[in-house]
Motif scaffolding. Structure first.
Motif, short mmCIF file in Angstrom:
data_model
loop_
_atom_site.label_atom_id
_atom_site.label_comp_id
_atom_site.label_asym_id
_atom_site.label_seq_id
_atom_site.Cartn_x
_atom_site.Cartn_y
_atom_site.Cartn_z
N GLY A 1 1.03 -1.37 0.16
CA GLY A 1 0.17 -0.15 -0.12
C GLY A 1 1.13 1.12 -0.33
O GLY A 1 2.04 1.53 0.26
N PHE B 1 -7.24 -2.15 0.63
CA PHE B 1 -6.21 -2.13 -0.04
C PHE B 1 -5.24 -1.41 -0.99
O PHE B 1 -4.02 -1.54 -0.83
CB PHE B 1 -6.30 -3.58 -1.33
CG PHE B 1 -6.02 -3.27 -2.56
CD1 PHE B 1 -5.18 -2.43 -3.26
CD2 PHE B 1 -7.91 -2.93 -3.49
CE1 PHE B 1 -5.38 -2.56 -4.54
CE2 PHE B 1 -8.01 -2.18 -4.37
CZ PHE B 1 -6.35 -2.37 -5.31
N HIS B 2 -6.01 -0.37 -1.05
CA HIS B 2 -4.96 0.58 -1.75
C HIS B 2 -4.08 1.42 -0.65
O HIS B 2 -3.42 2.28 -0.72
CB HIS B 2 -6.11 1.73 -2.40
CG HIS B 2 -5.14 2.91 -2.77
ND1 HIS B 2 -4.00 3.13 -4.11
CD2 HIS B 2 -5.93 4.23 -2.90
CE1 HIS B 2 -3.61 4.33 -4.15
NE2 HIS B 2 -4.66 4.73 -3.58
N GLY C 1 -2.50 -2.38 1.39
CA GLY C 1 -2.17 -2.11 0.77
C GLY C 1 -2.08 -4.12 1.59
O GLY C 1 -3.14 -4.28 2.83
N GLY D 1 1.93 2.28 5.71
CA GLY D 1 0.97 1.24 6.16
C GLY D 1 1.57 0.03 7.04
O GLY D 1 0.97 -0.43 8.25
#
Length: 297
Positions: free
Chosen positions: A125, A192-193, A196, A248
């Motif tokens: 991410g 997820f963006h 991750g 992240g």
């Protein structure tokens, strides 16, 4: 105090904070049911099963979000279809789809030598690259998650604790399972963006698991998970800013650390209570004053 708030005066850190908070709220709604139903393996498989869709979308120059969503939906439909087979357990069907989807993604990636950077972003991410459009998508995903969670709450409770009773009450456990699967899919795809696929698992599992140790109701678990996830975002961004670590990973590591703190606190609390009771039992009796003696007599 300046060290706590100075980083959030930067615009992209502010967007990262809002993005992490929205992800935490979504994951609290979905992750609570993942923890209560023991669906951790499914959450992990869903996050990795998006790789083929992301890979194809990247190679074609399309939207990674759309590619991830299509792959996740295909994964969810596959799990639902295989669960109907009496000879296959849920773990077996999830494992087969997990390996198959991940293998397909790796094969697609292996044909593109320029996909390494995008793959890194997919796995870990880039929360510091969150844009206003991403915040809007996360807000819409949160709204959809709220609708699913509220509308399916009664069925989800029956399914989590007594599937047979859910059938008896006419709550359609298969439909409830599909809706719950859709909620988990929504959380994974929306998150997820930001953090991750490898790290979304931390926010999906750790805050609800930490809150479940103390909370006595499902709504309380969700609220506690949302607060812990938001706190993890704040602390993780601070750690990333001052120590130069991956944002992240710092957020997810903080969430996992808070889980272990919660577990340790739950173990220490009974010991402290027993120690207080022992001291109270060993304490000498309070002296009786003169006026108390007269009252006794």
């Amino acid at each position: 105090m300046e060290a706590l708030f100075d980083p959030f005066e930067v615009v992209f850190v502010q967007r990262a904070l809002w993005g992490g908070v929205l992800v935490s709220l979504i994951c609290a709604l979905a992750g609570t049911w993942v923890v209560l139903r023991g669906m951790a393996f499914l959450g992990d498989a869903m996050s990795h099963g998006m790789l083929p869709g992301v890979a194809v979308a990247s190679l074609l120059g399309g939207s990674l979000f759309v590619g991830a969503a299509l792959a996740a939906v295909a994964m969810a439909l596959g799990v639902t279809a295989l669960n109907r087979s009496p000879r296959l357990s849920q773990d077996t069907s999830i494992g087969l789809l997990f390996v198959g989807m991940l293998s397909a993604g790796v094969i697609i990636v292996s044909h593109s030598g320029s996909f390494a950077v995008d793959l890194t972003g997919f796995l870990f991410g880039d929360v510091l690259a969150v844009r206003e459009r991403d915040l809007l998508l996360l807000a819409l995903a949160l709204l959809a998650a709220l609708v699913i969670a509220v509308g399916g709450h009664r069925s989800f409770v029956a399914l989590a604790f007594d599937p047979r009773k859910a059938t008896t009450l006419g709550l359609a456990p298969r439909a409830a399972h599909a809706a719950m699967l859709g909620l988990v899919t929504l959380a994974v795809v929306a998150s997820f963006h930001v953090v991750g696929t490898l790290l979304v698992f931390g926010l999906l599992i750790a805050p609800p698991a930490a809150a479940a140790i103390w909370a006595r109701s499902i709504p309380a678990i969700m609220v506690g998970a949302a607060l812990l996830g938001s706190a993890s975002t704040f602390v993780g961004l601070l750690v990333s800013w001052h120590w130069g670590t991956a944002a992240g990973a710092s957020i997810s590591a903080t969430a996992v650390a808070l889980f272990f703190v919660s577990v340790a606190s739950s173990r220490v609390r009974p010991l402290l209570g027993a120690l207080r009771r022992t001291r109270a039992a060993d304490a000498p009796p309070a002296p009786i004053h003169a006026h108390e003696r007269s009252n006794v007599s």
